[in-house]
Design an enzyme around this catalytic site. Structure first.
Site, short mmCIF file in Angstrom:
data_model
loop_
_atom_site.label_atom_id
_atom_site.label_comp_id
_atom_site.label_asym_id
_atom_site.label_seq_id
_atom_site.Cartn_x
_atom_site.Cartn_y
_atom_site.Cartn_z
N GLU A 1 0.82 -1.21 0.00
CA GLU A 1 0.00 0.00 0.00
C GLU A 1 0.86 1.26 0.00
O GLU A 1 1.94 1.28 0.60
CB GLU A 1 -0.88 0.01 1.26
N ASP B 1 -7.64 -4.98 8.40
CA ASP B 1 -7.26 -3.73 7.73
C ASP B 1 -7.20 -3.85 6.22
O ASP B 1 -6.49 -3.09 5.56
CB ASP B 1 -5.93 -3.20 8.30
P1 NAD Z 1 2.28 -10.69 13.31
O1 NAD Z 1 2.15 -11.66 12.20
O2 NAD Z 1 3.61 -10.39 13.87
O3 NAD Z 1 1.34 -11.13 14.54
C1 NAD Z 1 0.02 -11.56 14.37
C2 NAD Z 1 -0.29 -12.65 15.39
O4 NAD Z 1 -1.67 -12.99 15.28
C3 NAD Z 1 0.51 -13.92 15.16
O5 NAD Z 1 1.30 -14.22 16.31
C4 NAD Z 1 -0.56 -14.99 14.91
O6 NAD Z 1 -0.22 -16.25 15.43
C5 NAD Z 1 -1.75 -14.36 15.63
N1 NAD Z 1 -3.05 -14.91 15.22
C6 NAD Z 1 -3.49 -15.22 13.97
N2 NAD Z 1 -4.73 -15.73 14.03
C7 NAD Z 1 -5.09 -15.72 15.34
C8 NAD Z 1 -6.26 -16.12 16.04
N3 NAD Z 1 -7.30 -16.64 15.41
N4 NAD Z 1 -6.31 -15.98 17.38
C9 NAD Z 1 -5.23 -15.45 18.06
N5 NAD Z 1 -4.09 -15.07 17.44
C10 NAD Z 1 -4.01 -15.20 16.11
O7 NAD Z 1 1.58 -9.35 12.78
P2 NAD Z 1 1.63 -7.88 13.41
O8 NAD Z 1 2.68 -7.05 12.79
O9 NAD Z 1 1.56 -7.99 14.92
O10 NAD Z 1 0.25 -7.31 12.85
C11 NAD Z 1 -0.98 -7.86 13.29
C12 NAD Z 1 -2.11 -7.34 12.43
O11 NAD Z 1 -2.27 -5.94 12.63
C13 NAD Z 1 -1.90 -7.53 10.94
O12 NAD Z 1 -3.09 -8.01 10.37
C14 NAD Z 1 -1.56 -6.14 10.41
O13 NAD Z 1 -1.94 -5.98 9.08
C15 NAD Z 1 -2.36 -5.29 11.37
N6 NAD Z 1 -1.85 -3.93 11.55
C16 NAD Z 1 -2.76 -2.93 11.60
C17 NAD Z 1 -2.34 -1.63 11.82
C18 NAD Z 1 -3.34 -0.51 11.91
O14 NAD Z 1 -2.96 0.64 11.82
N7 NAD Z 1 -4.60 -0.82 12.13
C19 NAD Z 1 -0.97 -1.35 11.94
C20 NAD Z 1 -0.07 -2.41 11.92
C21 NAD Z 1 -0.53 -3.71 11.74
#
Ligand code: NAD
Length: 364
Positions: free
Chosen positions: A56, A230
């Site tokens: 993005e 997101d």
């Molecule tokens: P990451 O991959 O490091 O961590 C995500 C975790 O979620 C993993 O440990 C995974 O095992 C866990 N997970 C997946 N399915 C699950 C479930 N059903 N129950 C419990 N845990 C589960 O990713 P990250 O960098 O921590 O990012 C997490 C999410 O946040 C991503 O989807 C990312 O796109 C989003 N994000 C959003 C923003 C925002 O501004 N809203 C900013 C950054 C990241």
């Protein structure tokens, strides 16, 4: 010459300011910018989707500064030893179009996401909220917990992730911080973590309409900080939670949230509130202790604008270790671009490249 903040330099700046203090100060910058909402040229981000993820571009500007962030989201990456989210960004001068700062934004994204989550929760969660469930214990989780501990006085966190190793990592990192007034509990399920919690933060990564929170897990008065959903087809909350008669939903920027947020599941006629109205006080973040408040965060370009400007200022204040890069030619005669390339045009004296020393990061 253009300021350069890489991953080493951001750690150095955080070591100087303290990570929780950085996020609290950044939340202040974000609040000020959201309260001058109409100064900004806004648009939903441009997303290039593939079957495994998204890349993005997030541009925004006011009359003085322009920023953009490049960010990806690839939930499958961690299986290959790579981050789900990486990012970098530019801050530029509107008057000349020249870039002022090239910065890493993987760390900055985690910091600004946690900062705006906590800022929204200050206005939306019940003021006596002390217990938070943390669902998803990956890259973003420490930042979220530190911001909520500092800015909302959260004193108990309940951790749950489907990947036990992620929870163990989070537990290790939190234990190393030795935060005396933070109780940490590892839960066996999302339902167990959420039961009786004041705030539930969901920050999971999965490229589908996941059902991380289902209606029976949500109790009156809870604040839901929904961060992980997101992208189109990537959500965390059951639609019936959004449709509760006592639900109050706040988004960063409605045109983008309608595409990418939890509210992509709703009809466009179903009303939501923009965070600017809550921060400026024209709409309440919460109207009763029984309401279920939902911050449907997707990450908006203005959050990054505030962050890049703040990092630019901090980087300049900490002149020791400040690095400059030759991203743009510096010529005595700006019409002699050829001479700059071939070395026949004398470079401008400001054409120097700095070096950054490393220091350990101070986390609180
Ligand atoms: P990451 O991959 O490091 O961590 C995500 C975790 O979620 C993993 O440990 C995974 O095992 C866990 N997970 C997946 N399915 C699950 C479930 N059903 N129950 C419990 N845990 C589960 O990713 P990250 O960098 O921590 O990012 C997490 C999410 O946040 C991503 O989807 C990312 O796109 C989003 N994000 C959003 C923003 C925002 O501004 N809203 C900013 C950054 C990241």
């Amino acid at each position: 010459m253009v300021d350069y903040v890489g991953t080493t330099r951001i750690a150095e700046l955080l070591a100087h300011v303290g990570t929780a203090s950085f996020m609290e100060a950044l939340a202040g910058e974000i609040e000020v910018d959201f309260c001058r909402w109409h100064d900004f040229d806004k648009s939903p981000r441009h997303a290039a989707h593939s079957s495994v993820g998204v890349i993005e571009l997030m541009p925004i500007s006011d009359s003085k500064l322009y920023t953009f962030k490049y960010v990806n989201g690839h939930p499958k990456n961690t299986h290959d030893g790579l981050l789900t989210v990486t990012a970098f960004g530019i801050l530029a001068d509107v008057a000349t179009g020249y870039p002022l700062l090239l910065s890493e934004m993987t760390y900055i994204t985690a910091l600004r996401t946690a900062a705006i989550s906590a800022l929204a929760a200050q206005k939306m969660a019940r003021s006596n909220s002390r217990v938070m469930a943390m669902i998803g214990n990956g890259a973003q989780s420490e930042f979220q917990i530190l911001a909520f501990h500092r800015m909302l006085r959260i004193r108990e966190v309940r951790l749950f992730d489907t990947d036990k190793a992620a929870t163990e990592k989070l537990l290790r990192n939190l234990s190393a911080l030795k935060i005396p007034d933070l109780k940490i509990i590892c839960s066996k399920s999302t339902a167990e973590a959420a039961r009786g919690a004041d705030i539930v933060t969901t920050v999971t990564a999965d490229k589908r309409n996941a059902l991380i929170l289902t209606p029976e897990m949500v109790e009156p008065g809870m604040h839901l900080n929904a961060v992980g959903g997101d992208c189109p087809g990537k959500t965390e909350l059951h639609i019936d939670i959004l449709r509760r008669s006592d639900a109050r939903i706040v988004v960063e920027y409605e045109p983008q949230a309608r595409i990418e947020g939890e509210i992509q599941q709703l009809k466009t006629t179903e009303l939501v509130i923009e965070l600017t109205d809550v921060l400026c006080g024209t709409k309440a973040g919460r109207t009763s202790d029984h309401e279920v408040t939902i911050f449907d965060s997707v990450g908006f370009a203005l959050n990054d604008f505030s962050a890049l400007r703040y990092v630019y200022k901090l980087n300049r204040e900490q002149s020791a270790g400040r690095a400059l890069i030759d991203l743009v030619p510096l010529l005595n005669d700006p019409k002699n671009l050829w001479g700059g390339l071939t070395g026949t045009e004398k470079p401008h004296p400001a054409a120097l490249v700095g070096k950054v020393p490393t220091k350990p990061i101070a986390l609180v």
